[in-house]
Design a protein around this motif. Structure first.
Motif, short mmCIF file in Angstrom:
data_model
loop_
_atom_site.label_atom_id
_atom_site.label_comp_id
_atom_site.label_asym_id
_atom_site.label_seq_id
_atom_site.Cartn_x
_atom_site.Cartn_y
_atom_site.Cartn_z
N SER A 1 3.68 -27.24 -25.08
CA SER A 1 4.25 -27.28 -23.74
C SER A 1 3.19 -27.32 -22.65
CB SER A 1 5.16 -26.07 -23.51
OG SER A 1 4.40 -24.87 -23.64
N HIS A 2 1.92 -27.46 -23.03
CA HIS A 2 0.84 -27.49 -22.05
C HIS A 2 0.16 -28.85 -22.04
CE1 HIS A 2 0.63 -23.17 -20.95
NE2 HIS A 2 1.08 -22.96 -22.18
N SER A 3 -0.54 -29.13 -20.98
CA SER A 3 -1.32 -30.36 -20.87
C SER A 3 -2.81 -30.09 -21.00
CB SER A 3 -1.04 -31.05 -19.52
OG SER A 3 -1.37 -30.17 -18.45
N ASP A 4 -3.15 -28.86 -21.36
CA ASP A 4 -4.55 -28.49 -21.56
C ASP A 4 -4.61 -27.43 -22.65
OD1 ASP A 4 -7.30 -28.37 -21.21
OD2 ASP A 4 -7.16 -28.37 -19.03
N VAL A 5 -5.82 -27.03 -23.01
CA VAL A 5 -6.03 -26.11 -24.13
C VAL A 5 -5.47 -24.73 -23.80
CG1 VAL A 5 -7.76 -25.00 -25.59
CG2 VAL A 5 -8.12 -27.35 -24.79
N VAL A 6 -4.66 -24.19 -24.70
CA VAL A 6 -4.10 -22.84 -24.53
C VAL A 6 -5.17 -21.82 -24.88
CG1 VAL A 6 -2.35 -21.21 -25.31
CG2 VAL A 6 -1.76 -23.63 -25.01
N LEU A 7 -5.36 -20.85 -23.98
CA LEU A 7 -6.41 -19.84 -24.16
C LEU A 7 -5.87 -18.46 -24.50
CD1 LEU A 7 -8.81 -20.71 -21.17
CD2 LEU A 7 -8.90 -21.52 -23.54
N THR A 8 -4.62 -18.17 -24.15
CA THR A 8 -4.13 -16.81 -24.36
C THR A 8 -2.62 -16.81 -24.56
OG1 THR A 8 -4.06 -14.57 -23.39
CG2 THR A 8 -3.89 -16.43 -21.86
N THR A 9 -2.13 -15.86 -25.34
CA THR A 9 -0.70 -15.71 -25.62
C THR A 9 -0.34 -14.23 -25.59
OG1 THR A 9 -1.07 -15.56 -28.02
CG2 THR A 9 -0.66 -17.76 -27.10
N LYS A 10 0.95 -13.95 -25.35
CA LYS A 10 1.39 -12.55 -25.35
C LYS A 10 2.90 -12.48 -25.56
CE LYS A 10 0.04 -8.26 -24.85
NZ LYS A 10 -1.05 -7.68 -25.65
N PHE A 11 3.34 -11.61 -26.48
CA PHE A 11 4.75 -11.30 -26.65
C PHE A 11 5.16 -10.22 -25.66
CE2 PHE A 11 4.18 -13.13 -30.89
CZ PHE A 11 5.39 -13.79 -31.09
N LEU B 1 8.01 -14.89 -24.97
CA LEU B 1 6.61 -15.13 -25.25
C LEU B 1 6.01 -15.87 -24.07
CD1 LEU B 1 4.17 -15.39 -27.27
CD2 LEU B 1 5.25 -17.48 -28.08
N ALA B 2 4.76 -15.57 -23.75
CA ALA B 2 4.07 -16.25 -22.65
C ALA B 2 2.75 -16.80 -23.16
CB ALA B 2 3.82 -15.29 -21.49
N SER B 3 2.33 -17.94 -22.58
CA SER B 3 1.03 -18.52 -22.91
C SER B 3 0.41 -19.07 -21.64
CB SER B 3 1.18 -19.63 -23.96
OG SER B 3 1.96 -20.71 -23.47
N GLY B 4 -0.92 -19.08 -21.61
CA GLY B 4 -1.65 -19.60 -20.47
C GLY B 4 -2.74 -20.54 -20.92
N CYS B 5 -3.04 -21.56 -20.12
CA CYS B 5 -3.97 -22.59 -20.55
C CYS B 5 -5.14 -22.76 -19.59
CB CYS B 5 -3.25 -23.92 -20.75
SG CYS B 5 -2.75 -24.73 -19.22
N LEU B 6 -6.05 -23.64 -19.97
CA LEU B 6 -7.28 -23.86 -19.24
C LEU B 6 -7.05 -24.42 -17.85
CD1 LEU B 6 -10.38 -23.69 -19.52
CD2 LEU B 6 -10.33 -25.98 -20.53
N SER B 7 -5.99 -25.20 -17.68
CA SER B 7 -5.72 -25.79 -16.37
C SER B 7 -4.93 -24.87 -15.45
CB SER B 7 -4.97 -27.11 -16.54
OG SER B 7 -3.71 -26.90 -17.13
N GLY B 8 -4.56 -23.68 -15.93
CA GLY B 8 -3.94 -22.69 -15.06
C GLY B 8 -2.45 -22.56 -15.17
N ARG B 9 -1.81 -23.25 -16.11
CA ARG B 9 -0.35 -23.16 -16.23
C ARG B 9 0.05 -22.01 -17.15
NH1 ARG B 9 3.87 -25.36 -19.53
NH2 ARG B 9 5.80 -25.59 -18.33
#
Length: 503
Positions: free
Chosen positions: A470-480, A487-495
């Protein structure tokens, strides 16, 4: 340089009343009873027939009795779930052991329509995500000095701490439902109160380099931080003021990457960029160890498999336990805090070094989860090591347990040089791992069983349950979420993306 660039992750909640209240059946209480038929029903969205269970609904009684069809029961179940989980998912109770329904819900995870889309011009990459203990707030640690706060239920933006630090924000840790701490490449730690976000409670100074992660001992109310200066520092939050709080250096080692406490705070684990994994057993944070008193010892690699898997409570040491064990028995030091130094074997890395970049603990304290990359940065692995209780031959020298590699999986190795933070689900049955431009849900077996119930005789691969991109850049972190099926995830481009079951 980015702060996270390598340098030098049951049932539906029954605390809320079900339509008929309901009681837990004997089948749920007895783990020896075969529940395969019930699991099949759940997978199809049909609840099992139990006295006082979900399918016995007021509308059924009002119709004058009669049996509902399987389709009717399934629709009734999901209608009930939907009515109380709009935009948030089912409430999770980590204390329960029956997570069959939760497993089915996690397997239906999809990106939420109202995922948080954020501009990359202000905050940069997302390095860390953290929910408050009650699941009411999602905090986001950002590359460009900011901390973002959201309501994860409605995806509503609550607040942006625009100058939370003077450099990259690396990690966030809640001390309780209102007080949380942040750490940064500016070498400081900041305390914040959700009730008064206009200013910090206080700033803590003591590290000499980038501060990378924060832990909290609820027993002693000591905040524990680690950084690239190699220091582990404890902070006495019982005595903090606007000027800070008392602190002391607890431990030091070179090449420190991550530090974690087990849920019961009886052990401290430290990973290093040189491939070592350090374990302090019988942890006593009130006793300050001599900084630099331990030299790094090259330990032999732990075996990939150790023969037959023994019971956790068997109390017998495993054969082939290749680890260096040291105990601080010098005069003036506590008889506790015994140190074990391991070089965990990584599949495919027998003849090459590796860097342990991410470190997490099983929510029940059964295992440690690591993400590591080769020194050449051309391979990346996720590995699970089970804590093995043993009967030491020399009680004053040998620590009380060691680790055994039980499961592993190779990762995509996309976004080389960046640390990817993985996580366990609240029940410990699932692992969420950043995987390229998405995330993977991994389990110990195809039934998403407890680690204790599916320990392999030989080291085995983790099972991929679901992949979500679901991201357009590399995912760096996840959390339940600790309380909701989210569940949440965050990527290199800030989404930041939110995931929840799709009905």
């Amino acid at each position: 340089m980015s702060s996270e660039h390598q340098s030098p992750s049951e049932d539906a909640d029954e605390s809320q009343d079900r339509p008929d209240g309901g009681s837990v059946s004997d089948k749920e209480e007895d783990p020896d009873i075969d529940d395969s038929e019930e699991e099949d029903d759940i997978a199809r969205g049909v609840p099992a027939s139990q006295p006082g269970s979900i399918e016995e609904r007021p509308e059924r009684d009002a119709s004058g009795g009669g049996s509902d069809s399987g389709s009717g029961r399934g629709n009734s179940l999901f209608s009930w779930l939907q009515s109380r989980t709009i935009r948030r998912g089912v409430f999770v109770d980590p204390a329960r052991d029956n997570f069959r329904t939760m497993t089915s819900l996690y397997c239906s995870m999809n990106p939420a329509v109202e995922s948080v889309n954020l501009s990359t011009q202000t905050h940069g990459a997302v390095f860390n995500l953290e929910y408050s203990p009650d699941g009411s707030v999602l905090t986001v640690a950002c590359e460009q000095t900011e901390v973002l706060l959201f309501d994860p239920i409605s995806s509503r933006h609550i607040k942006t701490l625009t100058e939370a630090h003077e450099d990259c924000v690396n990690n966030i840790r809640f001390l309780d439902n209102r007080l949380f701490a942040t750490c940064s490449d500016d070498t400081t730690i900041a305390l914040w109160d959700l009730r008064k976000l206009n200013s910090k409670v206080c700033s803590l100074h003591g590290h000499a380099s980038w501060v990378k992660n924060i832990e909290y001992d609820t027993n002693t109310r000591l905040l524990v931080t680690s950084g690239f200066d190699g220091n582990v520092i404890t902070w006495d939050t019982n005595r903090f003021t606007e000027d800070g709080c008392p602190h002391k250096k607890f431990f030091h080692t070179r090449y420190l990457m991550r530090m974690r406490l087990t849920p019961d705070c009886s052990k401290m684990l430290i990973s290093t960029s040189s491939g070592y994994l350090l374990i302090l057993h019988d942890l006593d944070l009130t006793q300050s160890l001599e900084v630099g008193s331990y030299r790094m010892l090259r330990a032999r690699r732990t075996p990939l498999s150790s023969g037959t898997s023994a019971s956790r409570s068997a109390g017998t040491p495993r054969q082939g336990n290749d680890s260096s064990k040291i105990h601080p028995h010098r005069e003036g030091l506590s008889p506790r805090n015994s140190l074990e130094v391991l070089t965990p074997e990584i599949p495919g890395e027998r003849d090459r070094g590796n860097c342990i970049t991410s470190l997490q603990l099983h929510p029940k304290g059964w295992a440690t989860l690591i993400r590591c990359s080769s020194n050449m940065d051309d391979q990346e692995w996720t590995c699970v090591y089970e804590f093995q209780e043993g009967a030491p031959t020399r009680p004053l020298v040998s620590p009380r347990c060691s680790l055994r590699l039980t499961h592993y999986i190779e990762e995509a190795n996309v976004g080389r040089g960046y640390i990817k933070e993985l996580c366990f689900s609240p029940d410990g049955r699932l692992i969420c791992s950043p995987y390229g431009y998405g995330v993977r849900l991994l389990a110990f077996d195809e039934r998403c069983g407890e680690l204790a119930d599916c320990l392999p005789v030989q080291t085995s691969c983790l099972r991929e349950i679901r992949s979500i991109y679901s991201h357009s850049d590399v995912v760096l972190t996840t959390k339940f979420s600790p309380t909701h099926c989210q569940l949440a995830s965050g990527c290199l481009s800030g989404r930041v993306a939110l995931y929840q079951p799709k009905f």
